[in-house]
Scaffold this active site. Sequence first.
Site, PDB file in Angstrom:
ATOM      1  N   GLY A 254      85.144 -18.037  71.363  1.00  0.00           N
ATOM      2  CA  GLY A 254      85.300 -17.879  72.893  1.00  0.00           C
ATOM      3  C   GLY A 254      86.018 -16.642  73.360  1.00  0.00           C
TER       4      GLY A 254
ATOM      5  N   ARG B  21      89.003 -14.348  74.477  1.00  0.00           N
ATOM      6  CA  ARG B  21      90.265 -14.496  74.008  1.00  0.00           C
ATOM      7  C   ARG B  21      90.514 -15.335  72.939  1.00  0.00           C
ATOM      8  NH1 ARG B  21      89.876 -10.060  75.658  1.00  0.00           N
ATOM      9  NH2 ARG B  21      90.356  -9.549  77.772  1.00  0.00           N
TER      10      ARG B  21
ATOM     11  N   LYS C  54      88.663 -12.970  68.273  1.00  0.00           N
ATOM     12  CA  LYS C  54      87.539 -12.586  67.568  1.00  0.00           C
ATOM     13  C   LYS C  54      87.585 -10.994  67.035  1.00  0.00           C
ATOM     14  CE  LYS C  54      84.486 -12.775  71.375  1.00  0.00           C
ATOM     15  NZ  LYS C  54      85.598 -13.274  72.231  1.00  0.00           N
TER      16      LYS C  54
ATOM     17  N   THR D  46      79.338  -1.865  72.920  1.00  0.00           N
ATOM     18  CA  THR D  46      78.170  -2.190  73.825  1.00  0.00           C
ATOM     19  C   THR D  46      78.700  -2.347  75.229  1.00  0.00           C
ATOM     20  OG1 THR D  46      78.458  -4.458  73.313  1.00  0.00           O
ATOM     21  CG2 THR D  46      77.119  -3.421  71.775  1.00  0.00           C
ATOM     22  N   ALA D  47      79.786  -2.445  75.583  1.00  0.00           N
ATOM     23  CA  ALA D  47      80.200  -2.649  77.057  1.00  0.00           C
ATOM     24  C   ALA D  47      79.846  -1.269  77.949  1.00  0.00           C
ATOM     25  CB  ALA D  47      81.541  -3.011  77.147  1.00  0.00           C
TER      26      ALA D  47
ATOM     27  N   HIS E 108      90.725  -2.323  75.007  1.00  0.00           N
ATOM     28  CA  HIS E 108      90.089  -2.273  73.505  1.00  0.00           C
ATOM     29  C   HIS E 108      90.229  -0.941  72.873  1.00  0.00           C
ATOM     30  CE1 HIS E 108      87.747  -5.849  72.642  1.00  0.00           C
ATOM     31  NE2 HIS E 108      88.037  -6.368  73.739  1.00  0.00           N
TER      32      HIS E 108
ATOM     33  N   ARG F   2      92.388  -0.367  68.513  1.00  0.00           N
ATOM     34  CA  ARG F   2      91.748   0.292  67.413  1.00  0.00           C
ATOM     35  C   ARG F   2      92.367   1.691  67.012  1.00  0.00           C
ATOM     36  NH1 ARG F   2      87.123  -0.092  71.026  1.00  0.00           N
ATOM     37  NH2 ARG F   2      86.574   1.799  71.771  1.00  0.00           N
TER      38      ARG F   2
ATOM     39  N   ASP G  18      80.880  -4.457  68.579  1.00  0.00           N
ATOM     40  CA  ASP G  18      81.554  -5.233  69.517  1.00  0.00           C
ATOM     41  C   ASP G  18      80.995  -4.965  70.928  1.00  0.00           C
ATOM     42  OD1 ASP G  18      83.397  -6.934  70.437  1.00  0.00           O
ATOM     43  OD2 ASP G  18      85.350  -6.080  70.036  1.00  0.00           O
TER      44      ASP G  18
END
Length: 174
Positions: free
Chosen positions: A9, A11, A14, A38-39, A53, A57, A86
Amino acid sequence: MKKNLVIGGVRSGKSRYAEQTAQEYATQLALPVVYIATAEAFDDEMKSRIERHKHTRPKRWQTIESGPKLVDSLNAVEEPCIILIDCLTVWLNNCLYYQQIDWQEEKQRFLDWLTRTKHVVILVSNEVGFSITPSNALARQFADEQGWLNQDVARIASTVTFTIAGIPHELKHD
């Protein structure tokens, strides 16, 4: 090669788990990581999410911002690597609602790529089936398509991990 679906889900942890898994594979296999984002930043809130994000990373990872053209971006990756996608949920949303792409055709292109690729692939997706049936047709279509996409990817994946409250639970391991 390994294909890992990490599902949970909002937050649930994942993405963090997927990034840790990608780093572990990169170390074990001595391969670089290619992060497929993909955003798309359609509003200020999504811009903020994307920036958050980016900061989580490693800088050495190559990032490809695919938007709805996921398969085209994946086909452009030629060198052996770990691919982290992602996320599939945002990709579906963008294809259905922002870009008006033929979803069934694009989904099949993606599943064909996933089946034949030689890359190690880690895929992040949302589980949207734990709530009540939405009251409007658009939301019901999205929930149905997301559920079917998750099922199709899970069938192909060698490993499926469900995350909840930051804790990974392995559902499938070949």
